[in-house]
Design a protein around this motif. Structure first.
Motif, short mmCIF file in Angstrom:
data_model
loop_
_atom_site.label_atom_id
_atom_site.label_comp_id
_atom_site.label_asym_id
_atom_site.label_seq_id
_atom_site.Cartn_x
_atom_site.Cartn_y
_atom_site.Cartn_z
N MET A 1 35.54 35.94 24.34
CA MET A 1 35.05 34.83 25.13
C MET A 1 35.79 34.81 26.46
O MET A 1 36.99 34.98 26.53
N THR A 2 35.04 34.60 27.53
CA THR A 2 35.67 34.56 28.85
C THR A 2 35.72 33.13 29.35
O THR A 2 34.92 32.28 28.98
N ASN A 3 36.66 32.89 30.22
CA ASN A 3 36.81 31.60 30.85
C ASN A 3 36.97 31.84 32.33
O ASN A 3 38.06 32.15 32.80
N VAL A 4 35.88 31.75 33.07
CA VAL A 4 35.88 32.05 34.50
C VAL A 4 35.99 30.74 35.27
O VAL A 4 35.20 29.82 35.07
N ILE A 5 37.01 30.67 36.15
CA ILE A 5 37.24 29.47 36.97
C ILE A 5 37.51 29.88 38.40
O ILE A 5 37.76 31.05 38.69
N VAL A 85 40.24 33.89 33.21
CA VAL A 85 41.49 33.56 32.52
C VAL A 85 41.30 33.62 31.01
O VAL A 85 42.07 33.06 30.25
N GLY A 86 40.28 34.35 30.56
CA GLY A 86 40.00 34.50 29.13
C GLY A 86 40.97 35.44 28.46
O GLY A 86 41.84 36.04 29.08
N THR A 87 40.81 35.60 27.18
CA THR A 87 41.73 36.42 26.39
C THR A 87 41.68 37.89 26.81
O THR A 87 42.70 38.57 26.81
N GLU A 88 40.51 38.39 27.19
CA GLU A 88 40.41 39.77 27.64
C GLU A 88 41.20 39.98 28.91
O GLU A 88 41.89 40.97 29.08
#
Length: 95
Positions: A1-5, A85-88
């Protein structure tokens, strides 16, 4: 899962990888100039970043570690940088 900010939304200690520089909407000359300046400073796609400090008043400016150097930006300038800022991204940044 990605978290793009946007980098301007990051908090102290957050790390990630730059996924996009600029808005890619070059209608304003100042946007083109800002994107050029950020690229010259080393804010390129794939660069590892970490927010290391923020100002006392209004949390501005911010200090960012870009790969092995440190750069200060205003939050409005940092808003043109998209960061994963995701786990990858964190796994890549640790390498």
């Amino acid at each position: 899962m990605t978290n793009v900010i946007k980098l301007s939304e990051a908090r102290v200690g957050q790390r990630g990888v730059i996924t996009e520089v600029g808005t890619h909407c070059h209608h304003q000359a100042e946007d083109v100039e800002l994107e050029r300046r950020l690229l010259e400073l080393g804010f390129v796609e794939g660069a590892r970043v970490e927010l290391i400090h923020e100002g006392l008043f209004g949390r501005d400016p911010i200090a960012i570690k870009v790969d092995d150097m440190r750069v200060a930006l205003r939050r409005r300038e940092a808003a043109s940088l998209t960061v994963d800022v995701g786990t990858e991204a964190l796994a890549e940044a640790a390498e």
